[in-house]
Scaffold this active site. Structure first.
Site, PDB file in Angstrom:
ATOM      1  N   ASN A 156       0.692  -1.307  -0.143  1.00  0.00           N
ATOM      2  CA  ASN A 156       0.088   0.012  -0.047  1.00  0.00           C
ATOM      3  C   ASN A 156       0.830   1.356  -0.107  1.00  0.00           C
ATOM      4  O   ASN A 156       0.237   2.366  -0.250  1.00  0.00           O
ATOM      5  CB  ASN A 156      -0.873   0.041   1.177  1.00  0.00           C
ATOM      6  CG  ASN A 156      -0.424   0.175   2.298  1.00  0.00           C
ATOM      7  OD1 ASN A 156       0.756  -0.455   2.728  1.00  0.00           O
ATOM      8  ND2 ASN A 156      -1.002   0.733   3.425  1.00  0.00           N
TER       9      ASN A 156
ATOM     10  N   GLU B 152       5.336  -3.666  11.927  1.00  0.00           N
ATOM     11  CA  GLU B 152       4.159  -2.844  11.836  1.00  0.00           C
ATOM     12  C   GLU B 152       2.858  -3.524  11.040  1.00  0.00           C
ATOM     13  O   GLU B 152       3.335  -3.816   9.961  1.00  0.00           O
ATOM     14  CB  GLU B 152       4.810  -1.586  11.275  1.00  0.00           C
ATOM     15  CG  GLU B 152       5.618  -0.618  11.743  1.00  0.00           C
ATOM     16  CD  GLU B 152       5.231  -0.061  13.159  1.00  0.00           C
ATOM     17  OE1 GLU B 152       3.674   0.180  13.334  1.00  0.00           O
ATOM     18  OE2 GLU B 152       5.735   0.137  13.851  1.00  0.00           O
TER      19      GLU B 152
ATOM     20  N   CYS C 243      -2.752   1.844   6.694  1.00  0.00           N
ATOM     21  CA  CYS C 243      -2.802   0.987   7.925  1.00  0.00           C
ATOM     22  C   CYS C 243      -3.388   2.279   8.999  1.00  0.00           C
ATOM     23  O   CYS C 243      -4.138   1.761  10.057  1.00  0.00           O
ATOM     24  CB  CYS C 243      -1.404   0.760   8.534  1.00  0.00           C
ATOM     25  SG  CYS C 243      -0.067   2.005   8.261  1.00  0.00           S
TER      26      CYS C 243
ATOM     27  N   GLU D 218       9.785   3.207  13.916  1.00  0.00           N
ATOM     28  CA  GLU D 218      10.462   3.289  12.507  1.00  0.00           C
ATOM     29  C   GLU D 218      10.444   4.907  12.413  1.00  0.00           C
ATOM     30  O   GLU D 218       9.857   5.481  13.288  1.00  0.00           O
ATOM     31  CB  GLU D 218       9.577   2.686  11.643  1.00  0.00           C
ATOM     32  CG  GLU D 218       9.459   1.235  11.832  1.00  0.00           C
ATOM     33  CD  GLU D 218       9.181   0.695  10.348  1.00  0.00           C
ATOM     34  OE1 GLU D 218       8.063   0.117  10.179  1.00  0.00           O
ATOM     35  OE2 GLU D 218      10.023   0.489   9.556  1.00  0.00           O
TER      36      GLU D 218
HETATM   37  P1  NAD Z   1       0.716  -9.008   3.773  1.00  0.00           P
HETATM   38  O1  NAD Z   1       1.011  -9.218   5.299  1.00  0.00           O
HETATM   39  O2  NAD Z   1      -0.192  -9.933   3.039  1.00  0.00           O
HETATM   40  O3  NAD Z   1       2.356  -8.948   3.238  1.00  0.00           O
HETATM   41  C1  NAD Z   1       3.472  -7.920   3.471  1.00  0.00           C
HETATM   42  C2  NAD Z   1       4.646  -8.485   2.887  1.00  0.00           C
HETATM   43  O4  NAD Z   1       4.949  -9.976   3.749  1.00  0.00           O
HETATM   44  C3  NAD Z   1       4.763  -9.019   1.505  1.00  0.00           C
HETATM   45  O5  NAD Z   1       5.907  -8.773   1.084  1.00  0.00           O
HETATM   46  C4  NAD Z   1       4.299 -10.179   1.407  1.00  0.00           C
HETATM   47  O6  NAD Z   1       4.689 -11.005   0.310  1.00  0.00           O
HETATM   48  C5  NAD Z   1       5.241 -10.771   2.654  1.00  0.00           C
HETATM   49  N1  NAD Z   1       4.931 -12.058   3.127  1.00  0.00           N
HETATM   50  C6  NAD Z   1       3.654 -12.793   3.055  1.00  0.00           C
HETATM   51  N2  NAD Z   1       3.952 -14.140   3.604  1.00  0.00           N
HETATM   52  C7  NAD Z   1       5.382 -14.030   4.297  1.00  0.00           C
HETATM   53  C8  NAD Z   1       6.268 -15.075   4.984  1.00  0.00           C
HETATM   54  N3  NAD Z   1       5.508 -16.181   5.369  1.00  0.00           N
HETATM   55  N4  NAD Z   1       7.261 -15.019   5.163  1.00  0.00           N
HETATM   56  C9  NAD Z   1       7.734 -13.722   5.005  1.00  0.00           C
HETATM   57  N5  NAD Z   1       7.290 -12.483   4.297  1.00  0.00           N
HETATM   58  C10 NAD Z   1       5.997 -12.828   3.679  1.00  0.00           C
HETATM   59  O7  NAD Z   1       0.408  -7.475   3.809  1.00  0.00           O
HETATM   60  P2  NAD Z   1      -0.222  -6.522   2.478  1.00  0.00           P
HETATM   61  O8  NAD Z   1      -1.436  -7.362   2.208  1.00  0.00           O
HETATM   62  O9  NAD Z   1       0.877  -6.476   1.577  1.00  0.00           O
HETATM   63  O10 NAD Z   1      -0.385  -5.311   3.156  1.00  0.00           O
HETATM   64  C11 NAD Z   1      -1.680  -4.959   3.837  1.00  0.00           C
HETATM   65  C12 NAD Z   1      -1.264  -4.922   5.500  1.00  0.00           C
HETATM   66  O11 NAD Z   1      -0.276  -4.125   5.872  1.00  0.00           O
HETATM   67  C13 NAD Z   1      -2.349  -4.375   6.020  1.00  0.00           C
HETATM   68  O12 NAD Z   1      -2.711  -5.161   7.253  1.00  0.00           O
HETATM   69  C14 NAD Z   1      -2.157  -3.018   6.729  1.00  0.00           C
HETATM   70  O13 NAD Z   1      -2.478  -2.546   7.820  1.00  0.00           O
HETATM   71  C15 NAD Z   1      -0.590  -3.276   7.035  1.00  0.00           C
HETATM   72  N6  NAD Z   1       0.260  -2.137   6.842  1.00  0.00           N
HETATM   73  C16 NAD Z   1       0.662  -1.407   8.160  1.00  0.00           C
HETATM   74  C17 NAD Z   1       1.272  -0.476   8.073  1.00  0.00           C
HETATM   75  C18 NAD Z   1       2.045  -0.122   9.419  1.00  0.00           C
HETATM   76  O14 NAD Z   1       2.906   0.707   9.441  1.00  0.00           O
HETATM   77  N7  NAD Z   1       1.324  -0.428  10.718  1.00  0.00           N
HETATM   78  C19 NAD Z   1       1.690   0.317   6.904  1.00  0.00           C
HETATM   79  C20 NAD Z   1       1.230   0.055   5.845  1.00  0.00           C
HETATM   80  C21 NAD Z   1       0.548  -1.412   5.693  1.00  0.00           C
END
Ligand code: NAD
Length: 482
Positions: free
Chosen positions: A150, A250, A284, A462
């Site tokens: 995102n 995060e 997020c 961060e």
């Molecule tokens: P996601 O958890 O599906 O994926 C995030 C990353 O993790 C991707 O690069 C994905 O390929 C990787 N990943 C997936 N499985 C993994 C594994 N088993 N081992 C290691 N890496 C793995 O999240 P998303 O759909 O890309 O993003 C949306 C989410 O991110 C929402 O929940 C949002 O709230 C959160 N988000 C949080 C923040 C924050 O700072 N708190 C900021 C932006 C987004």
């Protein structure tokens, strides 16, 4: 179709084990690019390259680090319009939002260029006579950086910049559906004069590339941003590894914006619209719970509805678009599922939630508001991650605060009020990492700490000066000068 864009391992651009296509969510006929998909073996090569580069880079001078980070910043900022267009095309946020995000990435690199020069230690007196104590910070080692879709350039920037600034070497794994911005950033970093292997890009699935990083004994630390479920799995992998890894997570949010009777309705509506719907609600820090006290409830709902009706939902690249499409079919399905769940739970879909047709085939969804929601409903407890907000009525400030804090998450929270008393009380008593008064819950400056509490975050903050907590390790050294 242009050539397949490659992974960066040991300063070489290398083919992958397969190819992924990147689709424009505003126009699914538009393929943004084709990207090499790394496999586990290539991820191991990237870790080996980072390992070989680490000893020299960890001893590089602040000037070398400043120069590299500053060059990266300068190029990002000079190309912000072009890179913002690429970002908006692949992720679906509007062009101004895309350009703004790229500018932020450039500013983050500039900030950490300066941080490289500011790193200092402490000296102290020992309790033993004549003994000197020094407390210094050293790089952690090889860091694995795993990012969500995102914020395709800002989140990578706020991990890569401090990692390099403090002398770590990096293996960067971006989200699969937004490789374009990650690749463009990697190209810029590759030109910045870093020694080979200090920075590596491996694009590919989390289950392959991500897992390889979290399980690898040579990777000292993992910085992850993404969903709670993935974060929990990464934490477990980091703890199960030998040696255990340092990690920071995060994750999601279910951020409240409290609107009190004495709020300026205009200010509250702008904060709600921005927080809940801009970037298509895919933040997020999005305000997905609007907790409104009874004296202002009807006026607020009416004004908010009028404002939302006027929002232009269209192609992210079109001038005048205020809300771009949802990122992909999976996310759209999730949004629609929650719209149904909310109705089934007894909330009223007050406005929006329709699929929209535009000139090109894309994932267009009208911003939606539920009224009459309760904080016990799934739409108020689970992260939807789309342009959907629920309005939860509250009797008074005390009840609104209790509802705001009644969540497993704790990333951001906001209050709209003209009362200093309530503003101060809310800042102190909100169980969120970031608190806003008369401002949207989303939107934190690039030079201050970013992060949450409870189920939203784990580990060091961060961004800003606080980033050094994660990307450095403290050493305590004693000298007996004799
Ligand atoms: P996601 O958890 O599906 O994926 C995030 C990353 O993790 C991707 O690069 C994905 O390929 C990787 N990943 C997936 N499985 C993994 C594994 N088993 N081992 C290691 N890496 C793995 O999240 P998303 O759909 O890309 O993003 C949306 C989410 O991110 C929402 O929940 C949002 O709230 C959160 N988000 C949080 C923040 C924050 O700072 N708190 C900021 C932006 C987004």
């Amino acid at each position: 179709m242009n050539a397949v864009l490659k992974n960066l391992i040991a300063a070489e651009w290398v083919e992958g084990a397969g190819v992924s296509r990147n689709i424009n969510p505003s126009d699914t006929n538009d393929i943004v690019g084709e990207y090499a998909r790394a496999d586990a073996a290539q991820t191991l090569q990237a870790v080996a390259a980072a390992k070989a580069a680490f000893p020299a880079w960890s001893r590089s001078t602040p000037q070398q680090r400043f120069d590299a980070l500053n060059r990266i910043s300068v190029e990002i900022l000079a190309r912000k319009d072009e890179l913002g267009r690429l970002l908006a095309r692949e992720e679906g946020k509007t062009l101004p939002e895309g350009i703004g995000e790229v500018a932020r990435a450039g500013q983050i690199f500039a900030f950490f260029a300066g941080e490289a020069l500011r790193l200092s230690g402490e000296t102290g007196a020992s309790v033993r006579p004549g003994i000197e104590v020094e407390i210094t910070r050293e790089p952690v080692g090889i860091v694995g950086l795993i990012t969500p879709w995102n914020f395709p350039i800002a989140i990578p920037a706020w991990k890569i910049a401090p990692a390099l600034c403090f002398g770590n070497s990096v293996v960067f794994k971006p989200a699969e559906i937004v490789p374009g911005s990650a690749h463009a950033l990697a190209e810029i970093i590759a030109r910045a004069g870093l020694p080979a292997g200090v920075f590596n890009l491996v694009m590919g699935p989390g289950s392959v590339v991500g897992n390889t990083l979290t399980g690898h004994p040579d990777v000292a630390a993992i910085s992850f941003t993404g969903s709670v479920g993935t974060g929990r799995g990464i934490a477990q992998a980091c703890v199960a590894a030998t040696p255990m890894k340092k990690f920071q997570l995060e994750m999601g949010g279910k951020n409240p914006l409290v609107v009190l009777d004495d709020a300026d309705v205009k200010v509250a509506v702008e904060a709600a619209v921005n927080g809940a719907f801009f970037s298509t609600g895919q933040r997020c820090t999005a305000s997905s719970r609007l907790i409104v006290t009874q004296g202002i409830h009807d006026r607020f709902v009416e004004a908010l509805t009028e404002r939302i009706k006027g929002l232009v939902v269209d192609d992210a690249l079109k001038s005048g678009t205020q809300i771009g499409p949802v990122v992909d079919q999976n996310q759209l399905d999730q949004d629609l599922r929650y719209l149904k769940i909310g109705k089934d739970e007894g909330a009223k879909l007050h406005w929006g939630g329709e699929i929209l047709n535009r000139e090109t085939p894309g994932f267009y969804l009208q911003p939606a508001i539920f009224t009459g929601a309760s904080n016990a409903m799934r739409i108020a407890r689970e992260e939807i991650f789309g342009p959907v907000a629920c309005i939860i009525p509250a009797k008074d400030y005390e009840e609104a605060l209790a509802i705001a804090n009644d969540t497993e998450f704790g990333l951001a929270a906001g209050v709209c009020t003209t009362s200093l008393k309530y503003a101060s009380h809310f800042k102190r008593n909100s169980e969120a990492g970031m608190v806003m008064v008369n401002l949207p819950t989303a939107g934190v400056d690039y030079h201050v700490p970013f992060g949450g509490r409870k189920g939203s975050s784990y580990g060091a903050r961060e961004q800003g000066a606080y980033a050094r907590e994660f990307y450095t390790i403290v050493k305590t050294a004693y000298t007996n000068p004799g």
